[in-house]
Design an enzyme around this catalytic site. Structure first.
Site, PDB file in Angstrom:
ATOM      1  N   LYS A 114      -1.002  67.859  49.145  1.00  0.00           N
ATOM      2  CA  LYS A 114      -1.127  68.680  50.328  1.00  0.00           C
ATOM      3  C   LYS A 114      -1.368  67.464  51.102  1.00  0.00           C
ATOM      4  O   LYS A 114      -1.237  67.530  52.317  1.00  0.00           O
ATOM      5  CB  LYS A 114      -2.419  69.675  50.375  1.00  0.00           C
ATOM      6  CG  LYS A 114      -2.023  70.922  49.596  1.00  0.00           C
ATOM      7  CD  LYS A 114      -2.782  72.035  49.771  1.00  0.00           C
ATOM      8  CE  LYS A 114      -2.308  73.172  49.100  1.00  0.00           C
ATOM      9  NZ  LYS A 114      -3.339  74.364  49.329  1.00  0.00           N
ATOM     10  N   LYS A 207       8.302  73.626  43.250  1.00  0.00           N
ATOM     11  CA  LYS A 207       7.832  74.925  43.086  1.00  0.00           C
ATOM     12  C   LYS A 207       8.186  76.010  44.312  1.00  0.00           C
ATOM     13  O   LYS A 207       8.057  75.468  45.496  1.00  0.00           O
ATOM     14  CB  LYS A 207       6.388  75.124  42.585  1.00  0.00           C
ATOM     15  CG  LYS A 207       5.354  74.928  43.563  1.00  0.00           C
ATOM     16  CD  LYS A 207       4.043  75.048  43.048  1.00  0.00           C
ATOM     17  CE  LYS A 207       3.303  74.867  44.277  1.00  0.00           C
ATOM     18  NZ  LYS A 207       1.679  74.595  44.171  1.00  0.00           N
ATOM     19  N   LYS A 210       4.788  78.664  49.858  1.00  0.00           N
ATOM     20  CA  LYS A 210       4.702  79.476  51.339  1.00  0.00           C
ATOM     21  C   LYS A 210       5.103  78.401  52.230  1.00  0.00           C
ATOM     22  O   LYS A 210       5.313  78.853  53.446  1.00  0.00           O
ATOM     23  CB  LYS A 210       3.445  79.904  51.427  1.00  0.00           C
ATOM     24  CG  LYS A 210       2.884  80.960  50.428  1.00  0.00           C
ATOM     25  CD  LYS A 210       1.324  81.028  50.663  1.00  0.00           C
ATOM     26  CE  LYS A 210       0.823  82.238  50.224  1.00  0.00           C
ATOM     27  NZ  LYS A 210      -0.642  82.334  49.792  1.00  0.00           N
TER      28      LYS A 210
HETATM   29  P1  AMP Z   1      -1.676  80.478  46.736  1.00  0.00           P
HETATM   30  O1  AMP Z   1      -0.520  81.167  47.635  1.00  0.00           O
HETATM   31  O2  AMP Z   1      -1.664  79.141  46.560  1.00  0.00           O
HETATM   32  O3  AMP Z   1      -3.153  81.152  47.229  1.00  0.00           O
HETATM   33  O4  AMP Z   1      -1.591  81.131  45.289  1.00  0.00           O
HETATM   34  C1  AMP Z   1      -1.830  82.144  44.637  1.00  0.00           C
HETATM   35  C2  AMP Z   1      -1.567  82.377  43.337  1.00  0.00           C
HETATM   36  O5  AMP Z   1      -0.056  82.424  43.102  1.00  0.00           O
HETATM   37  C3  AMP Z   1      -2.168  81.313  42.450  1.00  0.00           C
HETATM   38  O6  AMP Z   1      -2.592  82.080  41.144  1.00  0.00           O
HETATM   39  C4  AMP Z   1      -0.920  80.321  42.459  1.00  0.00           C
HETATM   40  O7  AMP Z   1      -1.082  79.942  40.772  1.00  0.00           O
HETATM   41  C5  AMP Z   1      -0.058  81.445  42.150  1.00  0.00           C
HETATM   42  N1  AMP Z   1       1.386  80.864  42.519  1.00  0.00           N
HETATM   43  C6  AMP Z   1       1.719  80.102  43.750  1.00  0.00           C
HETATM   44  N2  AMP Z   1       2.883  79.813  43.908  1.00  0.00           N
HETATM   45  C7  AMP Z   1       3.392  79.977  42.556  1.00  0.00           C
HETATM   46  C8  AMP Z   1       4.589  79.682  41.722  1.00  0.00           C
HETATM   47  N3  AMP Z   1       5.763  79.094  42.547  1.00  0.00           N
HETATM   48  N4  AMP Z   1       4.818  80.292  40.857  1.00  0.00           N
HETATM   49  C9  AMP Z   1       3.829  80.695  40.109  1.00  0.00           C
HETATM   50  N5  AMP Z   1       2.722  81.258  40.664  1.00  0.00           N
HETATM   51  C10 AMP Z   1       2.547  80.659  41.777  1.00  0.00           C
END
Ligand code: AMP
Ligand code: TRP
Length: 344
Positions: A114, A207, A210
């Protein structure tokens, strides 16, 4: 389940909630509510570790809240709240900042990704982000944490921090009545199933995220049916047919990703998907995947929209959740202060 088991997880309100968040995390949250006491947190303190427009943040907090509820989490049975409404998160994070070591945080790969090349310019909060995440979990003595694969390292750190706290303060922990010397239990990560790491639809080596500048890289939880179908139609693939066994997906990241998404949406294994679709060309598999994705995601998108039309109701749900979270957190925070040696 024993009565001491408690689930905690968080999602950042940073916009563009996507299929990775849904399959990697939110569907797991929904499943666990049947067997466990759960706290699901919209982690707004984490979100501001990178710049968030104050005019958009509240809307993004409500969007994650709506996604939780529309996906099937019952806010009466379980606790849904936003992190900044329970001051213990920030308070405990400070104590843990003083337990975790610089060397541990220096190893965190997400910070490196990041912060990129401009590490000197990253916020201090982005560096200490994993300590706040440990605080989120430990503040409730949570035992199980459902997350996507990308959070594994942060959870290992949370376990190390819990352990170091228990060792550093062993004497006062025992004096406080924890005879075995365990004040913070070690949280277990729950990272399972075919979609713990959903990849970009444009590049099977990245991956789904967002912050990817390409909208085509992700299916969001608010995409309409046509948009979902278009994104899947245009998803990058190789020219070969699907294999009939998972071994055949090894060096085919895009194929592996689409099969994983299909499996997770359907609630089956990749093996099962290949039993039905092995030998198929993408020209037939993609429409089947699009249909399945629309069937699963569209009703959630519709329900989210309905919920978002009544922001006051969502705010009331968060307030109620925060009050209930506080009643669990407060005695644990008070004990933490006693153990550290603070007065009052
Ligand atoms: P975040 O958007 O970073 O707050 O992530 C929220 C949840 O979604 C966390 O448990 C992450 O590990 C999961 N997550 C985010 N991106 C992915 C992805 N590409 N594949 C699977 N899980 C994800
Ligand atoms: N860091 C997690 C993510 O970006 C979100 C998060 C914050 C979290 N606190 C947490 C997840 C506590 C699990 C438990 O995905």
């Amino acid at each position: 389940m024993t009565h001491q088991e408690r689930v905690f997880s968080g999602v950042q309100p940073t916009g563009n909630l996507h299929l990775g968040n849904y399959l990697g995390a939110i569907t797991k949250f929904v499943a666990l509510q049947e067997s466990h006491e759960c706290l699901y947190c919209v982690v707004d303190l984490h979100a501001i570790t990178v710049w968030q427009d104050p005019k958009e943040l509240a809307g993004n907090i409500r969007e994650v809240t709506a996604a939780f509820i529309a996906s099937g989490i019952d806010p009466k049975k379980q606790i849904i709240f936003n992190q900044s409404q329970v001051s213990g998160h920030a308070e405990l994070a400070w104590v843990l900042n003083c337990v975790a070591r610089m060397g541990w945080l220096n190893r965190m790969t997400q910070f490196k990704e990041k912060a990129g090349k401009h590490k000197e310019n990253a916020s201090v909060g982005l560096f200490t982000y994993p300590n706040l995440m440990a605080a989120d979990i430990l503040l409730y003595h949570a035992t199980h944490v459902p997350v996507g694969e990308d959070q594994k390292q942060h959870l290992e750190l949370a376990r190390d921090i819990a352990q170091k706290f228990n060792v550093d303060f062993a004497d006062t922990i025992k004096e406080a009545g924890f005879e075995e010397g365990i004040f913070f239990p070690q949280p277990e990560p729950l990272i399972q199933g075919p979609a713990t790491r959903v990849m970009s639809l444009r590049d099977g080596s990245k991956k789904m995220s967002k912050s990817d500048p390409s909208e085509m890289s992700r299916i969001t939880m608010t995409d309409d049916a046509d948009t979902i179908a278009k994104k899947i139609r245009k998803a990058k693939t190789d020219p070969d047919a699907l294999p009939s066994e998972t071994d055949g997906l090894k060096d085919r990241p895009e194929a592996n990703n689409l099969v994983g998404i299909y499996a997770a949406l359907k609630g089956v294994s990749k093996e099962d998907v290949l039993k039905d679709h092995g030998g198929a060309q993408f020209s037939t598999f993609k429409p089947a995947l699009a249909e399945l994705a629309v069937e699963k995601v569209s009703p959630i998108a519709d329900e989210m929209q309905k919920l978002l039309n009544d922001p006051a109701e969502l705010d009331a749900i968060l307030k109620d959740g925060a009050n209930r979270a506080y009643t669990i957190a407060d005695p644990i925070m008070k004990k933490t202060k006693e153990i550290v040696g603070f007065i009052g």
